[in-house]
Design an enzyme around this catalytic site. Sequence first.
Site, PDB file in Angstrom:
ATOM      1  N   HIS A 146      67.896 102.128  97.575  1.00  0.00           N
ATOM      2  CA  HIS A 146      68.800 103.206  97.966  1.00  0.00           C
ATOM      3  C   HIS A 146      70.015 103.184  97.054  1.00  0.00           C
ATOM      4  CE1 HIS A 146      70.839 106.091 100.513  1.00  0.00           C
ATOM      5  NE2 HIS A 146      71.879 105.278 100.581  1.00  0.00           N
ATOM      6  N   SER A 163      77.003 102.502 103.528  1.00  0.00           N
ATOM      7  CA  SER A 163      76.981 103.929 103.846  1.00  0.00           C
ATOM      8  C   SER A 163      78.396 104.457 104.060  1.00  0.00           C
ATOM      9  CB  SER A 163      76.153 104.151 105.118  1.00  0.00           C
ATOM     10  OG  SER A 163      76.116 105.508 105.460  1.00  0.00           O
ATOM     11  N   LYS A 167      78.998 107.299  97.451  1.00  0.00           N
ATOM     12  CA  LYS A 167      78.186 107.061  96.247  1.00  0.00           C
ATOM     13  C   LYS A 167      77.787 108.374  95.573  1.00  0.00           C
ATOM     14  CE  LYS A 167      75.161 104.623  98.551  1.00  0.00           C
ATOM     15  NZ  LYS A 167      75.867 104.452  99.832  1.00  0.00           N
ATOM     16  N   SER A 168      77.347 109.348  96.376  1.00  0.00           N
ATOM     17  CA  SER A 168      76.914 110.621  95.793  1.00  0.00           C
ATOM     18  C   SER A 168      78.091 111.393  95.208  1.00  0.00           C
ATOM     19  CB  SER A 168      76.194 111.466  96.842  1.00  0.00           C
ATOM     20  OG  SER A 168      74.990 110.843  97.245  1.00  0.00           O
ATOM     21  N   ASP A 185      69.913 108.941  96.181  1.00  0.00           N
ATOM     22  CA  ASP A 185      69.436 108.482  97.480  1.00  0.00           C
ATOM     23  C   ASP A 185      68.306 107.463  97.353  1.00  0.00           C
ATOM     24  OD1 ASP A 185      69.552 108.484 100.355  1.00  0.00           O
ATOM     25  OD2 ASP A 185      67.632 109.542 100.319  1.00  0.00           O
ATOM     26  N   ARG A 252      87.834  87.321  92.993  1.00  0.00           N
ATOM     27  CA  ARG A 252      88.562  88.382  92.301  1.00  0.00           C
ATOM     28  C   ARG A 252      88.149  88.449  90.836  1.00  0.00           C
ATOM     29  NH1 ARG A 252      95.167  89.301  92.068  1.00  0.00           N
ATOM     30  NH2 ARG A 252      95.108  90.982  90.531  1.00  0.00           N
TER      31      ARG A 252
END
Length: 314
Positions: A146, A163, A167-168, A185, A252
């Site tokens: 995904h 989620s 991202k999109s 996706d 970090r």
Amino acid sequence: MRPTVVSAEVLFEEFRGRLKWEWVAGLGASERRFDEVAVRAARSGADLVGYLNYIHPYRVQVMGEREIAYLTRGTHEDCARRVARITTLEPPVLVLADGQPAPKALIDFCENANIPMFASPESSAYVIDMLRSYLSRHFADRASMHGVFMDILGLGVLITGESGLGKSELGLELISRGHGLVADDAVDLYRVNQDTIEGRCPELLRNLLEVRGIGLLDIKAIFGETAVRRRMRLKLIVHLVRKETMERDYERIPSEPLRQDVLGIPVRKAIIQVVAGRNLAVLVEAAVRNTILQLRGIDTYKEFTERHRKAMGG
């Protein structure tokens, strides 16, 4: 998981145009397939193609000018024995290349043994290259992940994360900055050789990007042909995380490049913290540029630690 079936008929139709071949014998064996044991034993699909060779059975056997000369020169008994020996190889298909005519003894043998034989005017080296490329992809180990898979500065980059982190939307911004979309996706990943993973888009989702509140966008129609790619080699995973995840699970400044195992191959990985006001597209581009430097043997962290060591020693 590998697909288990490639029949002679499928192989013939796939290359009918490119290899200009004809089906000259064994027409009744159109459903003859690659042996599943041989497929599992092969290191890659490319191992399933080769010149006539008694050491490696179960291959597509390619016969050029020299191989046909070997089969046809000698006494009648010698030629019959050499042709019959092919039975022990159990080839799924025989291919005559270099425009070689099919010897009658070989045609009779293929008809009796139910082995399909194709004849191509193309060179044997070209035939082998074409078939190896096709079979290595067809029988490659594969998985789905995904995320958003993109071409960023010529590097195949998979953007993953929890989620709701955008991202999109990040993918859309990167497209607007001139980078290319492979898949949104769901990404199909294939291990095409010992150290290469290729990512492609499922046919159903090709050229599409889903943005919450807007819906499905046809990236090719909106941004043009140059905004999409058919496939890319996976070189970097950019993983988006929330602040609490970053502080809990990651250093970090990591002392060694992070990697994630994908189909048995370690893939470089960069972690980017998502907080309001950060320009994620710029950060992703910076991560990609840094990865390109690392692939060229330039390690900024090691250079810094060496500089620090010299400063402390001085």
